[in-house]
Write an enzyme that holds these catalytic residues in place. Structure first.
Site, PDB file in Angstrom:
ATOM      1  N   LYS A  86      41.063  28.788  49.639  1.00 43.79           N
ATOM      2  CA  LYS A  86      41.648  29.854  48.809  1.00 43.79           C
ATOM      3  C   LYS A  86      40.939  29.969  47.453  1.00 43.79           C
ATOM      4  O   LYS A  86      40.628  31.057  47.002  1.00 43.79           O
ATOM      5  CB  LYS A  86      43.125  29.570  48.473  1.00 43.79           C
ATOM      6  CG  LYS A  86      44.050  29.428  49.615  1.00 43.79           C
ATOM      7  CD  LYS A  86      45.497  29.350  49.120  1.00 43.79           C
ATOM      8  CE  LYS A  86      45.835  28.240  48.150  1.00 43.79           C
ATOM      9  NZ  LYS A  86      45.791  26.865  48.669  1.00 43.79           N
ATOM     10  N   ARG A 112      35.619  15.716  48.010  1.00 43.50           N
ATOM     11  CA  ARG A 112      35.333  16.570  46.840  1.00 43.50           C
ATOM     12  C   ARG A 112      35.035  15.771  45.569  1.00 43.50           C
ATOM     13  O   ARG A 112      35.780  14.858  45.212  1.00 43.50           O
ATOM     14  CB  ARG A 112      36.515  17.508  46.593  1.00 43.50           C
ATOM     15  CG  ARG A 112      36.300  18.435  45.390  1.00 43.50           C
ATOM     16  CD  ARG A 112      37.170  19.628  45.443  1.00 43.50           C
ATOM     17  NE  ARG A 112      38.604  19.312  45.437  1.00 43.50           N
ATOM     18  CZ  ARG A 112      39.555  20.217  45.590  1.00 43.50           C
ATOM     19  NH1 ARG A 112      39.230  21.480  45.774  1.00 43.50           N
ATOM     20  NH2 ARG A 112      40.818  19.859  45.570  1.00 43.50           N
ATOM     21  N   ARG A 121      50.474  16.527  50.420  1.00 37.54           N
ATOM     22  CA  ARG A 121      50.362  17.960  50.083  1.00 37.54           C
ATOM     23  C   ARG A 121      50.439  18.829  51.330  1.00 37.54           C
ATOM     24  O   ARG A 121      51.008  19.921  51.314  1.00 37.54           O
ATOM     25  CB  ARG A 121      49.055  18.219  49.323  1.00 37.54           C
ATOM     26  CG  ARG A 121      49.150  17.806  47.868  1.00 37.54           C
ATOM     27  CD  ARG A 121      47.815  17.421  47.281  1.00 37.54           C
ATOM     28  NE  ARG A 121      46.959  18.552  47.007  1.00 37.54           N
ATOM     29  CZ  ARG A 121      45.659  18.434  46.712  1.00 37.54           C
ATOM     30  NH1 ARG A 121      45.094  17.260  46.650  1.00 37.54           N
ATOM     31  NH2 ARG A 121      44.950  19.511  46.473  1.00 37.54           N
ATOM     32  N   ARG A 159      54.805  29.361  46.371  1.00 42.85           N
ATOM     33  CA  ARG A 159      54.624  28.235  47.289  1.00 42.85           C
ATOM     34  C   ARG A 159      55.908  27.881  48.024  1.00 42.85           C
ATOM     35  O   ARG A 159      55.884  27.057  48.928  1.00 42.85           O
ATOM     36  CB  ARG A 159      54.196  27.023  46.477  1.00 42.85           C
ATOM     37  CG  ARG A 159      52.925  26.334  46.940  1.00 42.85           C
ATOM     38  CD  ARG A 159      52.546  25.340  45.867  1.00 42.85           C
ATOM     39  NE  ARG A 159      51.533  24.412  46.207  1.00 42.85           N
ATOM     40  CZ  ARG A 159      50.290  24.446  45.717  1.00 42.85           C
ATOM     41  NH1 ARG A 159      49.917  25.440  44.949  1.00 42.85           N
ATOM     42  NH2 ARG A 159      49.448  23.496  46.010  1.00 42.85           N
ATOM     43  N   ARG A 172      39.078  14.185  41.463  1.00 43.54           N
ATOM     44  CA  ARG A 172      40.426  14.512  40.989  1.00 43.54           C
ATOM     45  C   ARG A 172      41.386  13.439  41.500  1.00 43.54           C
ATOM     46  O   ARG A 172      41.264  13.004  42.646  1.00 43.54           O
ATOM     47  CB  ARG A 172      40.831  15.875  41.561  1.00 43.54           C
ATOM     48  CG  ARG A 172      41.212  16.903  40.512  1.00 43.54           C
ATOM     49  CD  ARG A 172      41.313  18.265  41.130  1.00 43.54           C
ATOM     50  NE  ARG A 172      42.513  18.437  41.954  1.00 43.54           N
ATOM     51  CZ  ARG A 172      42.858  19.579  42.526  1.00 43.54           C
ATOM     52  NH1 ARG A 172      42.116  20.653  42.362  1.00 43.54           N
ATOM     53  NH2 ARG A 172      43.938  19.671  43.254  1.00 43.54           N
TER      54      ARG A 172
HETATM   55  P1  AMP Z   1      46.500  23.219  43.776  1.00 43.13           P
HETATM   56  O1  AMP Z   1      45.415  23.181  42.737  1.00 43.13           O
HETATM   57  O2  AMP Z   1      46.956  24.601  44.125  1.00 43.13           O
HETATM   58  O3  AMP Z   1      46.174  22.369  44.994  1.00 43.13           O
HETATM   59  O4  AMP Z   1      47.772  22.534  43.089  1.00 43.13           O
HETATM   60  C1  AMP Z   1      47.715  21.211  42.629  1.00 43.13           C
HETATM   61  C2  AMP Z   1      49.123  20.688  42.376  1.00 43.13           C
HETATM   62  O5  AMP Z   1      49.757  21.486  41.368  1.00 43.13           O
HETATM   63  C3  AMP Z   1      50.072  20.754  43.555  1.00 43.13           C
HETATM   64  O6  AMP Z   1      49.912  19.645  44.426  1.00 43.13           O
HETATM   65  C4  AMP Z   1      51.423  20.764  42.845  1.00 43.13           C
HETATM   66  O7  AMP Z   1      51.731  19.478  42.346  1.00 43.13           O
HETATM   67  C5  AMP Z   1      51.154  21.641  41.643  1.00 43.13           C
HETATM   68  N1  AMP Z   1      51.420  23.083  41.919  1.00 43.13           N
HETATM   69  C6  AMP Z   1      50.512  24.088  41.965  1.00 43.13           C
HETATM   70  N2  AMP Z   1      51.083  25.273  42.228  1.00 43.13           N
HETATM   71  C7  AMP Z   1      52.420  25.010  42.368  1.00 43.13           C
HETATM   72  C8  AMP Z   1      53.549  25.817  42.668  1.00 43.13           C
HETATM   73  N3  AMP Z   1      53.438  27.154  42.900  1.00 43.13           N
HETATM   74  N4  AMP Z   1      54.771  25.204  42.720  1.00 43.13           N
HETATM   75  C9  AMP Z   1      54.902  23.882  42.502  1.00 43.13           C
HETATM   76  N5  AMP Z   1      53.877  23.054  42.227  1.00 43.13           N
HETATM   77  C10 AMP Z   1      52.633  23.609  42.156  1.00 43.13           C
END
Ligand code: AMP
Length: 223
Positions: A14, A128, A176, A89, A165
């Site tokens: 994405k 990564r 996740r 989400r 990360r």
């Molecule tokens: P991402 O970079 O999208 O993989 O997000 C990294 C982390 O940020 C996730 O594992 C969650 O802990 C938090 N996060 C990101 N977007 C959301 C969301 N819409 N709702 C809740 N937690 C989020």
């Protein structure tokens, strides 16, 4: 106004797709993961809570996410549209976004579901690495021959050390993915029922995903 919601499991591609769409359609990418990561550094109690939850791969509480997203979507650079990466989400966030969208007078989104095999996503996450020099920020991957740095742990472009990360590990990926399957996968059915969902393949090369997305969104107008 062009609003795109990118839906897909962690590391489905994405973010990479969003980065290609941004210059093509001249609209910003809004990643809640990045917005929340920026908040972690402010040294507040909320910042520390976000850090803990993100590092463990859980979902950040609803109120915090909505506050961050409302602030961002109210910015002037969102008036022509935006690409949502990682939001909504949960079904709760879907409903809250729908209310916010109406409140802000934004048009309805097209939802692109990026469908990618689990093993590809796992490799993308555990392999990564990114350049620690924020001005460079080049991404590598130790699991894919064509994405490895020439010298282990070192950026080809600027020579800085590569970093990982904290949430890019096997355990966090499993968590996740479980959070995605439980809370985010149902969004697919929801948007499908509303005829807002378009599925593209994220398992092949990024060009393929970009071309598929353009077919969904229409050719960008040349600037
Ligand atoms: P991402 O970079 O999208 O993989 O997000 C990294 C982390 O940020 C996730 O594992 C969650 O802990 C938090 N996060 C990101 N977007 C959301 C969301 N819409 N709702 C809740 N937690 C989020």
């Amino acid at each position: 106004m062009k609003i795109v919601i990118l839906l897909g499991a962690p590391a489905s591609g994405k973010g990479t797709l969003a980065d290609r769409l941004v210059p093509a359609y001249a609209i910003p990418k809004i990643s809640t993961g990045d917005l929340l990561r920026a908040k972690r550094e402010d040294g507040t109690e909320i910042g520390n809570l976000i850090k803990k939850i993100q590092d463990e791969g859980g979902l950040v509480p609803f109120d915090i996410v909505m506050q961050v997203i409302e602030e961002r979507l109210s910015s002037p650079d969102c008036t022509n549209g935006y690409i949502l990466d990682g939001f909504p989400r949960t079904m709760e966030q879907v409903e809250a976004y729908e209310n916010l969208r109406q409140k802000l007078g934004h048009s309805q989104a097209k939802v692109i579901y990026v469908n990618t095999p689990v093993e590809t996503m796992r490799k993308r996450i555990v392999g990564r690495r990114s350049c620690s020099n924020t001005a460079c920020n080049t991404i590598y991957n130790e699991e894919f021959e064509e994405m490895k740095p020439k010298k282990f742990g070192t950026c080809d472009k600027c020579g800085s050390a590569l970093m990982r990360r904290a949430d890019d590990n096997e355990e966090s990926f499993t968590k996740r993915l479980a959070a995605y399957n439980e809370q985010t996968a149902p969004l697919k059915d929801h948007y499908e029922k509303l005829a807002m969902l378009f599925t593209i393949s994220g398992g092949v090369d990024p060009n393929h995903a970009f071309e598929s997305a353009k077919r969904v969104l229409g050719e960008p107008q040349s600037n």
